[in-house]
Scaffold this motif. Structure first.
Motif, PDB file in Angstrom:
ATOM      1  N   ALA A  13     -12.492 -30.950 -19.454  1.00  0.00           N
ATOM      2  CA  ALA A  13     -11.190 -31.585 -19.673  1.00  0.00           C
ATOM      3  C   ALA A  13     -11.091 -32.084 -21.109  1.00  0.00           C
ATOM      4  N   ARG A  14      -9.871 -32.093 -21.603  1.00  0.00           N
ATOM      5  CA  ARG A  14      -9.558 -32.713 -22.889  1.00  0.00           C
ATOM      6  C   ARG A  14      -8.665 -33.911 -22.622  1.00  0.00           C
ATOM      7  N   TYR A  15      -8.815 -34.945 -23.444  1.00  0.00           N
ATOM      8  CA  TYR A  15      -8.121 -36.211 -23.167  1.00  0.00           C
ATOM      9  C   TYR A  15      -7.197 -36.573 -24.325  1.00  0.00           C
ATOM     10  N   GLU A  16      -6.113 -37.212 -23.942  1.00  0.00           N
ATOM     11  CA  GLU A  16      -5.134 -37.684 -24.911  1.00  0.00           C
ATOM     12  C   GLU A  16      -4.423 -38.889 -24.311  1.00  0.00           C
ATOM     13  N   ILE A  17      -4.172 -39.894 -25.131  1.00  0.00           N
ATOM     14  CA  ILE A  17      -3.392 -41.056 -24.684  1.00  0.00           C
ATOM     15  C   ILE A  17      -2.096 -41.060 -25.483  1.00  0.00           C
ATOM     16  N   ASP A  18      -0.979 -40.823 -24.794  1.00  0.00           N
ATOM     17  CA  ASP A  18       0.320 -40.805 -25.464  1.00  0.00           C
ATOM     18  C   ASP A  18       1.233 -41.839 -24.817  1.00  0.00           C
ATOM     19  N   GLU A  19       2.533 -41.742 -25.099  1.00  0.00           N
ATOM     20  CA  GLU A  19       3.469 -42.749 -24.606  1.00  0.00           C
ATOM     21  C   GLU A  19       3.599 -42.750 -23.079  1.00  0.00           C
ATOM     22  N   ARG A  20       3.115 -41.707 -22.421  1.00  0.00           N
ATOM     23  CA  ARG A  20       3.142 -41.692 -20.953  1.00  0.00           C
ATOM     24  C   ARG A  20       1.941 -42.408 -20.355  1.00  0.00           C
ATOM     25  N   GLY A  21       0.806 -42.279 -21.007  1.00  0.00           N
ATOM     26  CA  GLY A  21      -0.436 -42.839 -20.488  1.00  0.00           C
ATOM     27  C   GLY A  21      -1.612 -41.943 -20.849  1.00  0.00           C
ATOM     28  N   LEU A  22      -2.604 -41.869 -19.986  1.00  0.00           N
ATOM     29  CA  LEU A  22      -3.778 -41.022 -20.199  1.00  0.00           C
ATOM     30  C   LEU A  22      -3.493 -39.627 -19.655  1.00  0.00           C
ATOM     31  N   VAL A  23      -3.584 -38.634 -20.523  1.00  0.00           N
ATOM     32  CA  VAL A  23      -3.352 -37.249 -20.125  1.00  0.00           C
ATOM     33  C   VAL A  23      -4.700 -36.527 -20.091  1.00  0.00           C
ATOM     34  N   VAL A  24      -5.039 -35.986 -18.923  1.00  0.00           N
ATOM     35  CA  VAL A  24      -6.284 -35.225 -18.733  1.00  0.00           C
ATOM     36  C   VAL A  24      -5.899 -33.751 -18.668  1.00  0.00           C
ATOM     37  N   HIS A  25      -6.177 -33.007 -19.746  1.00  0.00           N
ATOM     38  CA  HIS A  25      -5.861 -31.573 -19.782  1.00  0.00           C
ATOM     39  C   HIS A  25      -7.021 -30.803 -19.164  1.00  0.00           C
ATOM     40  N   ILE A  26      -6.762 -30.141 -18.035  1.00  0.00           N
ATOM     41  CA  ILE A  26      -7.788 -29.324 -17.382  1.00  0.00           C
ATOM     42  C   ILE A  26      -7.368 -27.865 -17.527  1.00  0.00           C
TER      43      ILE A  26
ATOM     44  N   ALA B 266      -4.342 -19.581 -27.523  1.00  0.00           N
ATOM     45  CA  ALA B 266      -3.110 -19.944 -26.826  1.00  0.00           C
ATOM     46  C   ALA B 266      -3.095 -19.472 -25.375  1.00  0.00           C
ATOM     47  N   LEU B 267      -3.594 -18.271 -25.111  1.00  0.00           N
ATOM     48  CA  LEU B 267      -3.525 -17.726 -23.757  1.00  0.00           C
ATOM     49  C   LEU B 267      -4.317 -18.559 -22.761  1.00  0.00           C
ATOM     50  N   THR B 268      -5.439 -19.098 -23.192  1.00  0.00           N
ATOM     51  CA  THR B 268      -6.280 -19.858 -22.270  1.00  0.00           C
ATOM     52  C   THR B 268      -5.963 -21.361 -22.283  1.00  0.00           C
ATOM     53  N   VAL B 269      -5.733 -21.919 -23.474  1.00  0.00           N
ATOM     54  CA  VAL B 269      -5.525 -23.362 -23.579  1.00  0.00           C
ATOM     55  C   VAL B 269      -4.185 -23.783 -22.992  1.00  0.00           C
ATOM     56  N   ASN B 270      -3.155 -22.983 -23.220  1.00  0.00           N
ATOM     57  CA  ASN B 270      -1.826 -23.375 -22.739  1.00  0.00           C
ATOM     58  C   ASN B 270      -1.656 -23.175 -21.234  1.00  0.00           C
ATOM     59  N   ARG B 271      -2.490 -22.341 -20.640  1.00  0.00           N
ATOM     60  CA  ARG B 271      -2.448 -22.178 -19.173  1.00  0.00           C
ATOM     61  C   ARG B 271      -3.362 -23.237 -18.564  1.00  0.00           C
ATOM     62  N   ARG B 272      -2.760 -24.314 -18.132  1.00  0.00           N
ATOM     63  CA  ARG B 272      -3.542 -25.488 -17.756  1.00  0.00           C
ATOM     64  C   ARG B 272      -2.786 -26.323 -16.713  1.00  0.00           C
ATOM     65  N   VAL B 273      -3.483 -27.334 -16.212  1.00  0.00           N
ATOM     66  CA  VAL B 273      -2.889 -28.376 -15.375  1.00  0.00           C
ATOM     67  C   VAL B 273      -3.236 -29.711 -16.003  1.00  0.00           C
ATOM     68  N   ASP B 274      -2.227 -30.559 -16.212  1.00  0.00           N
ATOM     69  CA  ASP B 274      -2.434 -31.896 -16.775  1.00  0.00           C
ATOM     70  C   ASP B 274      -2.328 -32.933 -15.668  1.00  0.00           C
ATOM     71  N   VAL B 275      -3.336 -33.784 -15.602  1.00  0.00           N
ATOM     72  CA  VAL B 275      -3.302 -34.939 -14.703  1.00  0.00           C
ATOM     73  C   VAL B 275      -3.006 -36.162 -15.577  1.00  0.00           C
ATOM     74  N   VAL B 276      -1.887 -36.826 -15.338  1.00  0.00           N
ATOM     75  CA  VAL B 276      -1.432 -37.919 -16.191  1.00  0.00           C
ATOM     76  C   VAL B 276      -1.562 -39.238 -15.435  1.00  0.00           C
ATOM     77  N   VAL B 277      -2.403 -40.117 -15.966  1.00  0.00           N
ATOM     78  CA  VAL B 277      -2.493 -41.481 -15.454  1.00  0.00           C
ATOM     79  C   VAL B 277      -1.395 -42.284 -16.148  1.00  0.00           C
ATOM     80  N   LEU B 278      -0.327 -42.585 -15.427  1.00  0.00           N
ATOM     81  CA  LEU B 278       0.867 -43.188 -16.020  1.00  0.00           C
ATOM     82  C   LEU B 278       0.630 -44.655 -16.368  1.00  0.00           C
ATOM     83  N   SER B 279       0.989 -45.015 -17.583  1.00  0.00           N
ATOM     84  CA  SER B 279       0.863 -46.406 -18.012  1.00  0.00           C
ATOM     85  C   SER B 279       1.936 -47.248 -17.328  1.00  0.00           C
TER      86      SER B 279
END
Length: 299
Positions: A151-164, A264-277
């Motif tokens: 997983a890759r992680y990012e914290i944006d204005e929505r909350g914690l985004v877990v890119h799987i 792009a073909l592999t990274v953009n095909r994903r599911v994001d789990v967002v922990v909402l702030s």
């Protein structure tokens, strides 16, 4: 003698009647005089010099250290003074100093704005710390399950985004059935998500390639949405409360990297789990900047 007494009595009665006719005239003239004087006084009061009155009121206010008011004396019911106001505030006749008043307003507004900004910044820092702690728990769970780096992680204005990444991890190409590795990854992160009070959003994403003609999916919209609901069902079966879960499909409209990127073909095909702030919108808007600052410190 009796006749004489009768005549005197009659003359006396006529004299009393004459005196009664003259007394009401005196009273009437007195009332007219009083009314005339009253209206003269009222007219004179209405012609007060406003500037001199304001100067007098200001001087009296400074001398007495407070506002000066006039309270008319109580009058009987039905008096001509009944229409006048009960209390007259003399200080209201003094023109305010707009410079001093505006300076005070500006100073108070600046202090309130600074305090609000400080409160929002503190709220954003607290929200970031909570989301970062959730990120660390999820990564520790994946590492323990043998999927470190899945997983890759990012914290944006929505909350914690877990890119799987979905490619050969969660789903096979153009499939919405979880791979064995995908079930294990979701089972690993589910306990950490269950402990959180936050809402959980699951977002399905596809790459820019269209689906195969004649295949099970009319478009990437249906494919991405079905993958999102598949992940939601899996998390719910692992104990994540269903009322906290939502699913949405974005097709290829929100890529992580440009189409020209070799991944792009592999990274953009994903599911994001967002922990909402659950912080305020103002505090959430500060989260990306806080995350960027922390990422810079880690480098």
């Amino acid at each position: 003698m009796s006749a004489g007494h009768g005549r005197r009595r009659k003359k006396h009665e006529e004299h009393e009647e004459h005196e009664n006719h003259e007394r009401w005239l005196v009273s009437g003239f007195d009332m007219m005089t009083l009314l005339f004087v009253l209206f003269v006084v009222l007219y004179a009061m209405s012609k007060v010099d406003e500037q001199k009155f304001a100067a007098l009121a200001k001087g009296m206010a400074e001398a007495f250290g407070g506002p000066v008011t006039v309270q008319p004396a109580p009058t009987p019911d039905g008096s001509v003074f009944d229409g006048l106001p009960g209390v007259i505030d003399i200080a209201s006749a003094i023109p305010p100093d707009p410079t001093v008043e505006q300076a005070q307003i500006d100073q108070a507004a600046a202090a309130a704005a600074a305090q609000r900004a400080e409160n929002i910044a503190a709220e954003a820092e607290q929200a970031y710390d909570e989301l970062a702690a959730a990120r660390d728990k999820i990564e520790a769970a994946l590492t323990a399950a043998g999927y470190s780096g899945a997983a890759r992680y990012e914290i944006d204005e929505r909350g914690l985004v877990v890119h799987i990444v979905a490619d050969q991890v969660l789903f096979d190409a153009e499939e919405a059935v979880l791979r064995p590795e995908g079930r294990e990854i979701l089972a690993a992160v589910a306990p950490a998500l269950t402990e959180l009070p936050n809402g959980i959003g699951v977002e399905g994403h596809a790459n820019h390639l269209p689906v195969s003609r004649g295949g099970p999916w009319p478009s990437n919209w249906e494919l991405s949405a079905t993958r999102a609901t598949t992940v939601v069902r899996s998390l719910a079966s692992e104990g994540v409360p269903e009322p906290r879960l939502t699913a949405v499909g974005y097709s290829s409209t929100r890529p992580l990297v440009p189409v020209s990127d070799r991944t792009a073909l592999t990274v953009n095909r994903r599911v994001d789990v967002v922990v909402l702030s659950d912080a305020s919108a103002e505090a959430n808007a500060l989260l990306p900047g806080i995350d960027a600052a922390h990422q810079g410190e880690d480098r």
